[in-house]
Design an enzyme around this catalytic site. Sequence first.
Site, short mmCIF file in Angstrom:
data_model
loop_
_atom_site.label_atom_id
_atom_site.label_comp_id
_atom_site.label_asym_id
_atom_site.label_seq_id
_atom_site.Cartn_x
_atom_site.Cartn_y
_atom_site.Cartn_z
N LYS A 152 0.80 -1.27 0.02
CA LYS A 152 -0.02 0.18 -0.14
C LYS A 152 0.74 1.12 0.09
O LYS A 152 0.43 2.34 -0.28
CB LYS A 152 -0.84 0.01 1.18
CG LYS A 152 -1.98 -1.09 1.06
CD LYS A 152 -2.72 -1.02 0.02
CE LYS A 152 -4.17 -1.84 -0.17
NZ LYS A 152 -5.12 -2.03 -1.14
N SER A 171 -3.84 -12.40 2.54
CA SER A 171 -3.91 -12.05 1.33
C SER A 171 -2.85 -12.64 0.38
O SER A 171 -3.26 -12.91 -0.53
CB SER A 171 -4.34 -10.43 1.18
OG SER A 171 -3.32 -9.82 1.74
#
Lengths: 91, 297
Positions: B45, B263
């Site tokens: 991110k 994830s």
Amino acid sequence: MSVSVRIPTPLRKHTDGQEVVEVDGKTAGEVLENLAETHPGLRDKLFDDEGGLRRFVNVFANDEDIRFLDKLETPVEDGDEMSVVPAIAGG
Amino acid sequence: MVHESLLDLVGHTPLVRLNEITAHLPDSVDVWVKLEFMNPGGSVKDRPARQIILDALESGELTEGGTLIDSTSGNTGVAYSMLGAALGIDVELVMPENVSQSRKHIVRTYGAEIIFSDPMEGSDGAIRKVEEIVENDDSDEYFFADQYNNPSNPRAHEATTAPEIWRQTDEAVTHFVAATGTSGTIMGTGRGLKQRDPGISVIGVQPDDAFHGLEGLKHMPTAIVPGIYDESALDDVRRVSTEESWEMAQRLAAEEGIAAGYSAGANVAEAVSVAEELDEGVVVTVICDHADRYFHD
């Protein structure tokens, strides 16, 4: 002996859209079992093939994670509140 | 190596080949993973957060001393907070109340403020809450970063992740696999790779059910679909279960020495499954973050 169980958004299609379901039971496990009994669509979502709680399912009894209490044996009383809390999705 | 700014450290992550988990595959099929936890904020991110902030500073939507606000499930919040601290930008984050303690600690250490949303509503509840805050704000102090709809998010991956993978595989990449949260990684990297070779397959991955334990990922059929998500740009969309993904995350740590979040477990489970269908190919996916983000106190 009735406990209010809060249902997260992704499971409400199995409770006819109800956000809170009143369920009987003396332990967290009994409540979840009775919940799955009255709303059969929830059984596979909450329990694994052996009947244990799926590992990622977070259940709270009066704001305490039952993992850190007595797990499915955690006692609950009339008027208590339980929650099935989803994992956090997305971004 | 010397850098003048923390911002220069974002990206340029290593690519490493899986050796044990892929031992059953022919020598002509490789799976490579990009270690995004090597970013300074510890996750993939950092890339979209940097691009969103830099683009907003350039356009004037955000100024030094201004306040960035967004909803996040965690890692984007960490990235905004870190970069905000480095650049003198205030950061306010809307997060579901059940976000992990470690994430709350990290973002507060950087000086960010957290506004909690209803844990029963998940990350879509956080999205609705931040939109409400921004709509009802008359002070005009906010820059709404809007990671789900901001084209700067996929642009970050188009401009950095895609060329890095292209170079690091010596232009040999044939498949790119990534699970979708905001979908920035798959949309942007996919676009960047297809510009270099339109034959590269770009494969999205989603949880197989609305109720799942894959933090950071979205089940698109039942969630608020991000504006940047365009399924028609993907060659395939695959479904993965929470259990498969968790098991793969454990195997990554035990067999490859890569302690990854869930994830990333989803990404690798499906990357390996794609690789199993090939006679030859170079499959690439990303390790979004490190397992220590998920250790609870």
